[in-house]
Motif scaffolding. Structure first.
Motif, PDB file in Angstrom:
ATOM      1  N   HIS A 180      42.608  43.408  41.022  1.00  0.00           N
ATOM      2  CA  HIS A 180      42.837  42.093  40.399  1.00  0.00           C
ATOM      3  C   HIS A 180      44.347  41.819  40.296  1.00  0.00           C
ATOM      4  O   HIS A 180      45.121  42.739  39.987  1.00  0.00           O
ATOM      5  CB  HIS A 180      42.204  42.082  39.001  1.00  0.00           C
ATOM      6  CG  HIS A 180      42.079  40.718  38.422  1.00  0.00           C
ATOM      7  ND1 HIS A 180      43.153  40.052  37.867  1.00  0.00           N
ATOM      8  CD2 HIS A 180      41.014  39.881  38.319  1.00  0.00           C
ATOM      9  CE1 HIS A 180      42.746  38.874  37.438  1.00  0.00           C
ATOM     10  NE2 HIS A 180      41.453  38.745  37.697  1.00  0.00           N
TER      11      HIS A 180
ATOM     12  N   CYS B 291      38.659  30.448  35.881  1.00  0.00           N
ATOM     13  CA  CYS B 291      39.223  31.780  35.675  1.00  0.00           C
ATOM     14  C   CYS B 291      40.360  31.667  34.640  1.00  0.00           C
ATOM     15  O   CYS B 291      41.254  30.831  34.798  1.00  0.00           O
ATOM     16  CB  CYS B 291      39.766  32.302  37.005  1.00  0.00           C
ATOM     17  SG  CYS B 291      40.705  33.817  36.804  1.00  0.00           S
TER      18      CYS B 291
ATOM     19  N   CYS C  23      48.077  32.984  38.337  1.00  0.00           N
ATOM     20  CA  CYS C  23      47.712  33.820  39.484  1.00  0.00           C
ATOM     21  C   CYS C  23      48.374  33.328  40.769  1.00  0.00           C
ATOM     22  O   CYS C  23      48.236  32.150  41.128  1.00  0.00           O
ATOM     23  CB  CYS C  23      46.192  33.801  39.649  1.00  0.00           C
ATOM     24  SG  CYS C  23      45.666  34.766  41.060  1.00  0.00           S
TER      25      CYS C  23
ATOM     26  N   PHE D 255      47.444  33.817  43.667  1.00  0.00           N
ATOM     27  CA  PHE D 255      46.435  33.582  44.716  1.00  0.00           C
ATOM     28  C   PHE D 255      45.407  32.522  44.319  1.00  0.00           C
ATOM     29  O   PHE D 255      44.364  32.397  44.951  1.00  0.00           O
ATOM     30  CB  PHE D 255      45.709  34.894  45.043  1.00  0.00           C
ATOM     31  CG  PHE D 255      46.649  36.027  45.306  1.00  0.00           C
ATOM     32  CD1 PHE D 255      47.388  36.056  46.473  1.00  0.00           C
ATOM     33  CD2 PHE D 255      46.819  37.043  44.371  1.00  0.00           C
ATOM     34  CE1 PHE D 255      48.292  37.093  46.705  1.00  0.00           C
ATOM     35  CE2 PHE D 255      47.709  38.077  44.600  1.00  0.00           C
ATOM     36  CZ  PHE D 255      48.459  38.107  45.775  1.00  0.00           C
TER      37      PHE D 255
ATOM     38  N   CYS E 130      38.991  28.239  41.541  1.00  0.00           N
ATOM     39  CA  CYS E 130      39.301  29.084  40.373  1.00  0.00           C
ATOM     40  C   CYS E 130      39.446  28.246  39.106  1.00  0.00           C
ATOM     41  O   CYS E 130      39.285  28.743  38.001  1.00  0.00           O
ATOM     42  CB  CYS E 130      40.593  29.858  40.603  1.00  0.00           C
ATOM     43  SG  CYS E 130      40.623  30.769  42.141  1.00  0.00           S
TER      44      CYS E 130
ATOM     45  N   CYS F  44      36.996  38.256  40.152  1.00  0.00           N
ATOM     46  CA  CYS F  44      37.910  37.386  40.911  1.00  0.00           C
ATOM     47  C   CYS F  44      37.155  36.785  42.098  1.00  0.00           C
ATOM     48  O   CYS F  44      36.436  37.502  42.801  1.00  0.00           O
ATOM     49  CB  CYS F  44      39.104  38.211  41.418  1.00  0.00           C
ATOM     50  SG  CYS F  44      40.190  37.279  42.516  1.00  0.00           S
ATOM     51  N   HIS F  45      37.351  35.487  42.324  1.00  0.00           N
ATOM     52  CA  HIS F  45      36.652  34.826  43.452  1.00  0.00           C
ATOM     53  C   HIS F  45      37.077  35.388  44.789  1.00  0.00           C
ATOM     54  O   HIS F  45      36.334  35.327  45.764  1.00  0.00           O
ATOM     55  CB  HIS F  45      36.918  33.314  43.425  1.00  0.00           C
ATOM     56  CG  HIS F  45      36.263  32.642  42.275  1.00  0.00           C
ATOM     57  ND1 HIS F  45      34.951  32.836  41.939  1.00  0.00           N
ATOM     58  CD2 HIS F  45      36.761  31.772  41.336  1.00  0.00           C
ATOM     59  CE1 HIS F  45      34.648  32.139  40.869  1.00  0.00           C
ATOM     60  NE2 HIS F  45      35.726  31.482  40.487  1.00  0.00           N
TER      61      HIS F  45
HETATM   62  S1  SF4 Z   1      39.625  34.008  40.409  1.00  0.00           S
HETATM   63 FE1  SF4 Z   1      41.004  35.520  41.313  1.00  0.00          FE
HETATM   64  S2  SF4 Z   1      42.259  34.307  42.720  1.00  0.00           S
HETATM   65 FE2  SF4 Z   1      41.287  32.879  41.332  1.00  0.00          FE
HETATM   66  S3  SF4 Z   1      42.776  32.595  39.694  1.00  0.00           S
HETATM   67 FE3  SF4 Z   1      41.373  34.185  39.043  1.00  0.00          FE
HETATM   68  S4  SF4 Z   1      42.336  36.057  39.643  1.00  0.00           S
HETATM   69 FE4  SF4 Z   1      43.348  34.449  40.780  1.00  0.00          FE
END
Ligand code: SF4
Length: 244
Positions: free
Chosen positions: A174, A209, A215, A217, A222, A240-241
């Motif tokens: 993560h 998220c 993040c 990424f 998200c 995490c996606h």
């Molecule tokens: S789901 Fe993963 S990629 Fe998306 S914001 Fe959360 S931690 Fe980052």
């Protein structure tokens, strides 16, 4: 079963549960009678839980204080203890009941480094001798590495990753765990990751998220979909996606 018998059974189960699961935090010492000695206080704990005759109780307490390096202050009044000794006595009050699980909540904050390592060494020594599990809640990454077998990393009250201590510290998946572990260069041998922004306020819950705004990424999805915790490698779970 008559109601009174059932109630009695439930109370008996409650008592056993209270003994088997102990909670220790650094505030516990404020409730003590400061004039009591450590030995007397541990006796009182045993009495409250109806454990042990006098002789057995004395043996149990002496053995525990010996193994924790506290025997020399067993008959000292509590009011003269140093912060480190107070913390060890907090732990002794839990351990004297021979619990199966001890929840250690932010135990080390406020203690200097040498006392922290003394507390950790004692906990680790006791873990080797007894069938006991600690739930160690801390933001001290070095201490958690030293004392844990399994680690769960939380962000805004949710577990974002969990696994064995080597999975989490050496091969985190993560992006929040990676940033966190990059602050422990002695274990995580990669470049330091500096996160932008601050954690979101709890008063603005989001459906997506919780790490979305920080993040590197983050994707559109998200923002609106909260990722589930899934097993990515054997025993390593990530929310995490990108790893769905
Ligand atoms: S789901 Fe993963 S990629 Fe998306 S914001 Fe959360 S931690 Fe980052």
């Amino acid at each position: 079963m008559p109601v009174w018998a059932h109630t009695k059974l439930v109370r008996k189960k409650d008592k056993k549960l209270q003994k088997d699961i102990q909670y220790v935090d650094k505030e516990a010492s404020f409730k003590w009678n400061k004039r009591s000695t450590i030995f007397k206080m541990l006796e009182k704990v045993l009495e409250t839980h109806e454990m042990c005759s006098n002789t057995n109780g004395h043996c149990l307490i002496s053995h525990l204080l010996n193994s924790m390096g506290l025997a020399h202050i067993a008959y000292h009044p509590i009011q003269g203890l140093t912060p480190g000794e107070r913390q060890l006595v907090n732990i002794a009050c839990a351990l004297v009941l021979q619990p199966k699980l001890v929840i250690l909540d932010d135990l080390l904050s406020g203690l200097d480094l040498s006392v922290q390592s003394q507390v950790l060494n004692i906990l680790s020594h006791i873990k080797k001798k007894r069938a006991i599990t600690y739930l160690f809640i801390s933001d001290n990454l070095n201490a958690s590495y030293y004392i844990s077998d399994q680690v769960a990393v939380m962000y805004k009250g949710r577990i974002v990753e969990k696994g064995t201590v080597s999975q989490i510290y050496e091969e985190p998946i993560h992006s929040y765990t990676q940033a966190l572990m990059s602050t422990v260069p002695s274990i995580y041998k990669r470049e330091r990751i500096v996160l932008k922004g601050a954690p979101p306020s709890s008063s603005c819950p989001s459906n997506g998220c919780p790490f979305y705004r920080r993040c590197p990424f983050a994707q559109e999805a998200c923002k609106s979909r909260q990722p589930l915790l899934r097993e990515i490698r054997s025993g390593q779970f990530v929310s995490c996606h990108l790893h769905a």
